[in-house]
Motif scaffolding. Structure first.
Motif, PDB file in Angstrom:
ATOM      1  N   ILE A 112     -23.968 -44.440  -8.271  1.00 56.57           N
ATOM      2  CA  ILE A 112     -24.008 -43.404  -9.303  1.00 56.57           C
ATOM      3  C   ILE A 112     -22.694 -42.637  -9.356  1.00 56.57           C
ATOM      4  CG2 ILE A 112     -25.115 -41.239  -9.981  1.00 56.57           C
ATOM      5  CD1 ILE A 112     -27.726 -42.382  -8.790  1.00 56.57           C
ATOM      6  N   HIS A 113     -22.226 -42.191  -8.202  1.00 61.18           N
ATOM      7  CA  HIS A 113     -21.079 -41.285  -8.179  1.00 61.18           C
ATOM      8  C   HIS A 113     -19.774 -41.979  -8.540  1.00 61.18           C
ATOM      9  CE1 HIS A 113     -23.610 -38.743  -5.168  1.00 61.18           C
ATOM     10  NE2 HIS A 113     -24.025 -38.631  -6.414  1.00 61.18           N
ATOM     11  N   ALA A 114     -19.707 -43.298  -8.361  1.00 59.89           N
ATOM     12  CA  ALA A 114     -18.501 -44.024  -8.763  1.00 59.89           C
ATOM     13  C   ALA A 114     -18.305 -43.990 -10.273  1.00 59.89           C
ATOM     14  CB  ALA A 114     -18.594 -45.478  -8.285  1.00 59.89           C
ATOM     15  N   ALA A 148     -13.480 -37.786  -6.637  1.00 61.45           N
ATOM     16  CA  ALA A 148     -13.567 -37.931  -8.092  1.00 61.45           C
ATOM     17  C   ALA A 148     -12.184 -37.996  -8.724  1.00 61.45           C
ATOM     18  CB  ALA A 148     -14.351 -36.760  -8.687  1.00 61.45           C
ATOM     19  N   PHE A 149     -11.200 -37.329  -8.099  1.00 62.34           N
ATOM     20  CA  PHE A 149      -9.848 -37.323  -8.669  1.00 62.34           C
ATOM     21  C   PHE A 149      -9.124 -38.651  -8.448  1.00 62.34           C
ATOM     22  CE2 PHE A 149     -10.975 -32.887  -8.381  1.00 62.34           C
ATOM     23  CZ  PHE A 149     -10.559 -32.416  -9.617  1.00 62.34           C
ATOM     24  N   LEU A 150      -9.569 -39.426  -7.472  1.00 62.33           N
ATOM     25  CA  LEU A 150      -9.035 -40.781  -7.337  1.00 62.33           C
ATOM     26  C   LEU A 150      -9.497 -41.635  -8.514  1.00 62.33           C
ATOM     27  CD1 LEU A 150      -9.617 -41.471  -3.517  1.00 62.33           C
ATOM     28  CD2 LEU A 150      -7.568 -40.583  -4.635  1.00 62.33           C
ATOM     29  N   ILE A 151     -10.740 -41.434  -8.924  1.00 62.68           N
ATOM     30  CA  ILE A 151     -11.270 -42.171 -10.071  1.00 62.68           C
ATOM     31  C   ILE A 151     -10.530 -41.773 -11.350  1.00 62.68           C
ATOM     32  CG2 ILE A 151     -13.328 -42.558 -11.483  1.00 62.68           C
ATOM     33  CD1 ILE A 151     -14.997 -42.114  -8.952  1.00 62.68           C
ATOM     34  N   ILE A 211      -0.021 -50.715  -8.286  1.00 58.09           N
ATOM     35  CA  ILE A 211       0.379 -50.904  -6.889  1.00 58.09           C
ATOM     36  C   ILE A 211       0.327 -49.575  -6.148  1.00 58.09           C
ATOM     37  CG2 ILE A 211       2.294 -51.532  -5.367  1.00 58.09           C
ATOM     38  CD1 ILE A 211       3.151 -53.580  -7.462  1.00 58.09           C
ATOM     39  N   GLY A 212       0.874 -48.531  -6.765  1.00 55.73           N
ATOM     40  CA  GLY A 212       0.822 -47.208  -6.151  1.00 55.73           C
ATOM     41  C   GLY A 212      -0.605 -46.719  -5.984  1.00 55.73           C
ATOM     42  N   LEU A 213      -1.435 -46.972  -6.995  1.00 53.25           N
ATOM     43  CA  LEU A 213      -2.842 -46.579  -6.905  1.00 53.25           C
ATOM     44  C   LEU A 213      -3.520 -47.270  -5.728  1.00 53.25           C
ATOM     45  CD1 LEU A 213      -5.353 -45.168  -8.205  1.00 53.25           C
ATOM     46  CD2 LEU A 213      -5.709 -47.307  -9.460  1.00 53.25           C
ATOM     47  N   GLY A 214      -3.323 -48.595  -5.620  1.00 51.63           N
ATOM     48  CA  GLY A 214      -3.961 -49.337  -4.536  1.00 51.63           C
ATOM     49  C   GLY A 214      -3.509 -48.866  -3.169  1.00 51.63           C
ATOM     50  N   LEU A 215      -2.188 -48.690  -2.980  1.00 54.41           N
ATOM     51  CA  LEU A 215      -1.670 -48.240  -1.693  1.00 54.41           C
ATOM     52  C   LEU A 215      -2.148 -46.838  -1.367  1.00 54.41           C
ATOM     53  CD1 LEU A 215       0.125 -48.599   0.784  1.00 54.41           C
ATOM     54  CD2 LEU A 215       2.082 -47.851  -0.606  1.00 54.41           C
ATOM     55  N   GLY A 216      -2.114 -45.951  -2.360  1.00 53.31           N
ATOM     56  CA  GLY A 216      -2.550 -44.576  -2.138  1.00 53.31           C
ATOM     57  C   GLY A 216      -4.019 -44.493  -1.758  1.00 53.31           C
ATOM     58  N   VAL A 217      -4.839 -45.292  -2.406  1.00 54.15           N
ATOM     59  CA  VAL A 217      -6.281 -45.281  -2.124  1.00 54.15           C
ATOM     60  C   VAL A 217      -6.567 -45.840  -0.729  1.00 54.15           C
ATOM     61  CG1 VAL A 217      -8.474 -46.320  -2.798  1.00 54.15           C
ATOM     62  CG2 VAL A 217      -7.004 -45.285  -4.531  1.00 54.15           C
ATOM     63  N   VAL A 218      -5.832 -46.899  -0.328  1.00 51.34           N
ATOM     64  CA  VAL A 218      -5.999 -47.440   1.027  1.00 51.34           C
ATOM     65  C   VAL A 218      -5.636 -46.388   2.067  1.00 51.34           C
ATOM     66  CG1 VAL A 218      -5.055 -49.083   2.699  1.00 51.34           C
ATOM     67  CG2 VAL A 218      -5.710 -49.864   0.426  1.00 51.34           C
ATOM     68  N   LEU A 219      -4.516 -45.704   1.869  1.00 49.96           N
ATOM     69  CA  LEU A 219      -4.102 -44.654   2.809  1.00 49.96           C
ATOM     70  C   LEU A 219      -5.128 -43.530   2.859  1.00 49.96           C
ATOM     71  CD1 LEU A 219      -0.294 -44.492   1.925  1.00 49.96           C
ATOM     72  CD2 LEU A 219      -1.277 -45.227   4.118  1.00 49.96           C
ATOM     73  N   TRP A 220      -5.685 -43.185   1.699  1.00 50.23           N
ATOM     74  CA  TRP A 220      -6.717 -42.141   1.645  1.00 50.23           C
ATOM     75  C   TRP A 220      -7.942 -42.570   2.467  1.00 50.23           C
ATOM     76  CZ3 TRP A 220      -6.265 -37.686  -1.701  1.00 50.23           C
ATOM     77  CH2 TRP A 220      -7.378 -36.848  -1.695  1.00 50.23           C
ATOM     78  N   VAL A 276     -11.708 -48.314  -7.244  1.00 50.53           N
ATOM     79  CA  VAL A 276     -11.010 -47.309  -6.440  1.00 50.53           C
ATOM     80  C   VAL A 276     -11.847 -46.927  -5.223  1.00 50.53           C
ATOM     81  CG1 VAL A 276     -10.267 -44.895  -6.416  1.00 50.53           C
ATOM     82  CG2 VAL A 276      -9.621 -46.385  -8.310  1.00 50.53           C
ATOM     83  N   LEU A 277     -13.117 -46.635  -5.431  1.00 49.06           N
ATOM     84  CA  LEU A 277     -13.974 -46.244  -4.316  1.00 49.06           C
ATOM     85  C   LEU A 277     -14.304 -47.426  -3.416  1.00 49.06           C
ATOM     86  CD1 LEU A 277     -16.445 -43.637  -5.861  1.00 49.06           C
ATOM     87  CD2 LEU A 277     -14.301 -43.271  -4.645  1.00 49.06           C
ATOM     88  N   VAL A 278     -14.325 -48.626  -3.982  1.00 54.54           N
ATOM     89  CA  VAL A 278     -14.540 -49.817  -3.157  1.00 54.54           C
ATOM     90  C   VAL A 278     -13.401 -49.960  -2.148  1.00 54.54           C
ATOM     91  CG1 VAL A 278     -14.718 -52.326  -3.150  1.00 54.54           C
ATOM     92  CG2 VAL A 278     -15.848 -51.018  -4.946  1.00 54.54           C
ATOM     93  N   ILE A 279     -12.176 -49.879  -2.633  1.00 53.01           N
ATOM     94  CA  ILE A 279     -11.010 -50.032  -1.764  1.00 53.01           C
ATOM     95  C   ILE A 279     -10.953 -48.905  -0.738  1.00 53.01           C
ATOM     96  CG2 ILE A 279      -8.486 -50.057  -1.706  1.00 53.01           C
ATOM     97  CD1 ILE A 279      -8.590 -51.326  -4.518  1.00 53.01           C
ATOM     98  N   MET A 280     -11.153 -47.669  -1.202  1.00 56.13           N
ATOM     99  CA  MET A 280     -11.099 -46.532  -0.287  1.00 56.13           C
ATOM    100  C   MET A 280     -12.153 -46.643   0.805  1.00 56.13           C
ATOM    101  SD  MET A 280     -12.044 -42.550  -0.730  1.00 56.13           S
ATOM    102  CE  MET A 280     -13.697 -42.980  -0.172  1.00 56.13           C
ATOM    103  N   SER A 281     -13.373 -46.959   0.415  1.00 51.66           N
ATOM    104  CA  SER A 281     -14.466 -47.017   1.368  1.00 51.66           C
ATOM    105  C   SER A 281     -14.345 -48.196   2.321  1.00 51.66           C
ATOM    106  CB  SER A 281     -15.812 -47.068   0.631  1.00 51.66           C
ATOM    107  OG  SER A 281     -15.990 -45.910  -0.149  1.00 51.66           O
ATOM    108  N   LEU A 282     -13.766 -49.310   1.846  1.00 50.03           N
ATOM    109  CA  LEU A 282     -13.533 -50.446   2.731  1.00 50.03           C
ATOM    110  C   LEU A 282     -12.548 -50.065   3.834  1.00 50.03           C
ATOM    111  CD1 LEU A 282     -14.025 -53.412   3.403  1.00 50.03           C
ATOM    112  CD2 LEU A 282     -12.175 -54.008   1.830  1.00 50.03           C
TER     113      LEU A 282
END
Length: 406
Positions: free
Chosen positions: A37-39, A243-246, A311-320, A262-268
């Protein structure tokens, strides 16, 4: 085969109790439901219902603050009752029974109400559940136990958005259909905690707590505990709602159906790091690991602000996600380390109150910065708070380090 027998097989070589595993799977199922839901919720609010980014930040912050305030009272009540499982199950049950509100909501007001009630459920279960993990886990495996529960919780957090992506594709972006499917794992979570989690007997040596929130009882919480709370509070100011990552993904032009990735990558990244970091924290200085986690957050903010592409989004989300995995279970472990056993529920409640209020402030500031300066301003603001937090953490490192295993 009985569920209790199945969960007993999940013991590791290190001897992490089956109850910790069961609580981890309870969290996994509820997070699977919630994140489906929240994604989608921030994008749904902005694109379908016409909410502004500031409104998203305010709603998210209020929702988490409500959960944090509720944790104070549920944690204290669990100390007064000397029982944790009942309140944890009640919180999961309330969250499950409110999930159908999301597909039925037709206005921002309904969504605010749904988020409010859902977060009340989270608040009721949070502190008693964390105290229950501390009660079940042996002291020498406390970091690993909190890391394991957090890791399993986060498996649900990345499977949820992944399912949301697939279901959005299958249903041609039908938000309500996805929200209805998310109801199922929520009710499975409630069934699992009722059947598979066994609460240990309260040790007879512990004194009875009559008024957990009375100032005389709060004075029993050590200075080291309050240093942990202070550190966690300023740490939370350095980050804001995911939510701001989304919204950042949407701002760089990611397709609507793919935004939850975004949340998939971050949560993984979160899930893969939380358990190993928990094991590591049982063997080395926990504050040093916490500082490393803050540096990861600083790096994430800078990348998300300065590299506005996929690319920046993916790297930033992984670091987060790595920063979350390094810090969240560790902070819970520090609370368990420094709080008296008979006041663990109250200790976790106060901890969550302070960090929840900090998250409210951080999310509202992030929304205001987004309205004034766009995505770059929001994440550069987060980086500035990260630097400030790093200075504060370094200044109190000696006070906390004396309580850490090395």
């Amino acid at each position: 085969m009985k569920i209790a027998e199945i969960t007993s097989r999940f013991r590791t070589r290190q001897g992490i109790p089956a109850g910790v595993w069961a609580l981890g799977f309870v969290s996994l199922l509820m997070d699977l439901s919630s994140e489906m839901i929240h994604a989608l919720l921030p994008v749904y609010m902005v694109t379908v219902l016409g909410a502004s980014p500031l409104a998203v930040g305010f709603i998210e912050g209020i929702a988490e603050a409500v959960a944090s305030i509720t944790k104070v009272f549920s944690g204290a009540l669990s100390d007064w009752l000397g029982k944790r499982k009942f309140l944890a199950a009640l919180g999961y049950g309330l969250a499950a029974f409110t999930k159908p509100i999301f597909p039925l909501a037709t206005s921002i007001g309904w969504l605010v109400a749904a988020r409010f009630v859902d977060r009340v459920g989270k608040g009721i279960r949070g502190a008693p559940r964390d105290a229950l993990v501390a009660d079940i886990a042996p002291p020498h495996l406390r970091g690993a136990s909190f890391g394991l529960r957090q890791s399993l919780d986060t498996v649900g957090a990345f499977l949820g958005p992944l399912l949301a992506i697939g279901l959005m594709w299958l249903t041609a972006d039908h938000f309500q259909a996805v929200f209805w499917i998310a109801v199922i794992p929520a009710f499975l979570s409630v069934a699992l905690i009722l059947v598979a989690v066994k609460e240990p007997e309260r040790p007879k040596k512990l004194r009875q707590i009559r008024m957990p929130l009375h100032r005389d009882e709060l004075r029993q919480l050590s200075a080291s505990y309050w240093w942990v709370v202070a550190a966690a509070t300023v740490f939370t100011l350095a980050r804001f709602s995911e939510a701001f990552l989304i919204l950042r993904a949407q701002s760089i032009g990611l397709a609507l159906a793919l935004v939850p990735i975004v949340l998939v990558i971050m949560s993984l990244a979160y899930s893969l790091s939380a358990y190993p970091v928990g094991i590591l924290s049982d063997r080395m200085n926990r504050v040093t690991i916490l500082i490393f986690g803050l540096l990861l957050l600083l790096a994430a903010d800078l990348v998300l602000a300065l590299v506005p592409d996929t690319i920046g989004l993916g790297l930033g989300v992984v670091l987060w996600g790595l920063h979350m995995g390094v810090t969240q279970g560790l902070l819970a472990t520090l609370v368990a380390d420094t709080a008296p056993e008979e006041l663990r529920g109250t200790a976790f409640g106060m901890f969550n109150l302070m960090t929840g209020l900090a998250l409210l402030v951080a999310s509202v500031i992030a929304g205001a910065l987004w309205d004034m300066a766009g995505a770059q301003g929001t994440f550069l603001g987060g980086a500035a708070f990260s630097v400030l937090t790093l200075v504060i953490l370094l200044s109190i490192r000696l006070q906390l380090s004396g309580q850490e295993p090395v």
